[in-house]
Design an enzyme around this catalytic site. Structure first.
Site, PDB file in Angstrom:
ATOM      1  N   GLN A  40      11.864  -3.495  -9.704  1.00 36.37           N
ATOM      2  CA  GLN A  40      13.342  -3.568  -9.701  1.00 36.37           C
ATOM      3  C   GLN A  40      13.993  -2.934  -8.577  1.00 36.37           C
ATOM      4  OE1 GLN A  40      15.994  -2.811 -13.198  1.00 36.37           O
ATOM      5  NE2 GLN A  40      17.308  -2.193 -11.458  1.00 36.37           N
TER       6      GLN A  40
ATOM      7  N   HIS B  72       2.487   4.539  -5.035  1.00 33.24           N
ATOM      8  CA  HIS B  72       3.314   5.517  -5.812  1.00 33.24           C
ATOM      9  C   HIS B  72       3.477   4.954  -7.246  1.00 33.24           C
ATOM     10  CE1 HIS B  72       6.853   2.902  -5.613  1.00 33.24           C
ATOM     11  NE2 HIS B  72       6.799   3.039  -4.258  1.00 33.24           N
TER      12      HIS B  72
ATOM     13  N   GLN C 232      14.767  -9.112  -3.694  1.00 36.52           N
ATOM     14  CA  GLN C 232      13.413  -9.640  -3.348  1.00 36.52           C
ATOM     15  C   GLN C 232      12.953 -10.421  -4.374  1.00 36.52           C
ATOM     16  OE1 GLN C 232       9.872  -7.714  -1.107  1.00 36.52           O
ATOM     17  NE2 GLN C 232       9.368  -7.260  -3.308  1.00 36.52           N
TER      18      GLN C 232
ATOM     19  N   GLY D 205       5.848   3.823  -8.875  1.00 38.45           N
ATOM     20  CA  GLY D 205       6.314   2.390  -9.360  1.00 38.45           C
ATOM     21  C   GLY D 205       5.437   1.644  -9.131  1.00 38.45           C
ATOM     22  N   HIS D 206       4.414   1.437  -8.194  1.00 36.31           N
ATOM     23  CA  HIS D 206       3.273   0.588  -8.156  1.00 36.31           C
ATOM     24  C   HIS D 206       2.610   0.664  -9.275  1.00 36.31           C
ATOM     25  CE1 HIS D 206       3.907   1.038  -3.805  1.00 36.31           C
ATOM     26  NE2 HIS D 206       4.389  -0.230  -3.883  1.00 36.31           N
TER      27      HIS D 206
ATOM     28  N   GLY E 289       0.754  -1.203   0.007  1.00 36.61           N
ATOM     29  CA  GLY E 289      -0.079   0.083  -0.041  1.00 36.61           C
ATOM     30  C   GLY E 289       0.790   1.348   0.021  1.00 36.61           C
ATOM     31  N   TYR E 290       0.035   2.226   0.136  1.00 41.02           N
ATOM     32  CA  TYR E 290       0.702   3.569   0.230  1.00 41.02           C
ATOM     33  C   TYR E 290       1.420   3.713  -1.138  1.00 41.02           C
ATOM     34  CZ  TYR E 290       1.673   8.056   2.018  1.00 41.02           C
ATOM     35  OH  TYR E 290       1.758   9.514   2.297  1.00 41.02           O
TER      36      TYR E 290
HETATM   37  O1  PAF Z   1       7.747  -5.447  -2.194  1.00 37.74           O
HETATM   38  C1  PAF Z   1       6.636  -5.365  -1.322  1.00 37.74           C
HETATM   39  O2  PAF Z   1       5.747  -4.382  -1.234  1.00 37.74           O
HETATM   40  C2  PAF Z   1       6.330  -6.333  -0.233  1.00 37.74           C
HETATM   41  O3  PAF Z   1       7.648  -6.822   0.150  1.00 37.74           O
HETATM   42  C3  PAF Z   1       5.777  -7.511  -0.915  1.00 37.74           C
HETATM   43  C4  PAF Z   1       6.135  -8.331  -1.929  1.00 37.74           C
HETATM   44  C5  PAF Z   1       4.047  -6.958  -1.150  1.00 37.74           C
HETATM   45  C6  PAF Z   1       5.280  -8.721   0.182  1.00 37.74           C
HETATM   46  O4  PAF Z   1       4.692  -8.192   1.385  1.00 37.74           O
END
Ligand code: PAF
Length: 291
Positions: free
Chosen positions: A148, A34, A153, A36-37, A31-32
């Site tokens: 990226q 931006h 991750q 990027g999302h 959430g929150y």
């Molecule tokens: O990248 C994130 O925002 C978090 O690590 C994810 C992949 C949603 C897992 O909680």
């Protein structure tokens, strides 16, 4: 856009969509949101016919001294923005449903999870892989999209998907930056004015390293020294790590040859820990590393 909270409802919806032959694209987030999302959501909209975005601030990936309590949250804002962005399902599960009493399972990717950020944040990546595995099982996506900026991750999730045979195509999309170079992050909100200026040291260090690479320099020693000298100029910056590693194993490399190599860093500015990275030989990433 439909908002789903319950796990059973999410699963029933995913099964129904799959039975009807729909392709599900998934953007997991905390959430929150931006830009990027939104770049991930936009790509999912291009590739898939249904887009699910999840918002869950996952307690399992925060250490005891970390910012779980104050992590920025604004569900009303995220809801209106995801609707405008064309998300079909906003999945916002409750912590007590995700981790009910008696929950005992943890998914963890050995070795990769202890490197780079994993050294400073023990348990963090185990928390990430556990929640991502659960979300994959609930949302049943065909495609899943990650940024990226969290390259480590991505490497770890990719390994989990391979090892546990999740039938999901993963996508890693480029870092989105502010005009002045700062990589977008929900945590940028914590920075005051002087810290915000100091935070540019991350992108400056990357620029310095890329400049050296473009001038033909290939040794880790010289590239890291160049980036480190740039970081040393910023008095507010405290370096957690700066590393040049192979993109698959996350092991340190001495020379950048043809294989994709990740330059990754974590820097504390005041109390805020920021990460950033760049990939050398990125054009070979999906050809040689993840083919
Ligand atoms: O990248 C994130 O925002 C978090 O690590 C994810 C992949 C949603 C897992 O909680």
């Amino acid at each position: 856009m439909r908002v789903i909270v319950g796990l059973k409802e999410m699963l029933a919806w995913a099964n129904k969509m799959r039975q009807q032959g729909h392709r599900i694209g998934f953007v997991p987030t905390m959430g929150y949101l931006h830009d990027g999302h939104f770049s991930l959501i936009e790509r999912a909209r291009q590739v898939d016919d249904i887009v699910v975005c999840s918002i869950f601030v996952n307690p399992a990936q925060f250490g005891p001294q970390e910012d779980f309590g104050r992590y920025p949250r604004d569900l009303a804002r995220d809801e209106s923005l995801t609707e405008k962005a064309g998300v079909d399902i906003l999945f916002c599960p409750r912590a007590e449903d995700i981790y009910p009493d008696g929950f005992k399972t943890r998914v963890s990717v050995e070795s990769l999870s202890g490197k780079l950020c994993g050294r400073d944040r023990p348990g963090h990546f185990g928390g990430v892989t556990t929640i991502v595995a659960k979300l994959f099982n609930l949302v049943k996506p065909h495609n899943a999209y990650f940024g990226q900026k969290d390259a480590q991750q991505f490497v770890i999730i990719r390994q989990m998907v391979e090892d546990l045979n999740f039938d999901i195509q993963l996508h890693m999309l480029p870092i989105i930056r502010e005009k002045d170079g700062l990589a977008l992050s929900s945590r940028n909100k914590y920075l005051n004015d002087s810290e915000r200026k100091a935070a540019l040291v991350l992108s400056r260090a990357i620029k310095q390293a890329r400049g050296l690479f473009e001038r033909g320099i290939r040794t880790a020693e010289e590239i890291l020294a160049g980036a480190e000298a740039e970081i040393a100029k910023e008095k507010l910056a405290r370096l957690d790590y700066l590393a040049l590693v192979d993109m698959a194993s996350l092991e340190a490399v001495k020379v950048i040859a043809g294989a994709p190599v990740l330059l990754a860093m974590a820097i504390r500015i005041g109390g805020v820990r920021l990460i950033d990275n760049t990939i050398f030989n990125e054009e070979n990433l999906w050809k040689t590393t993840w083919n």
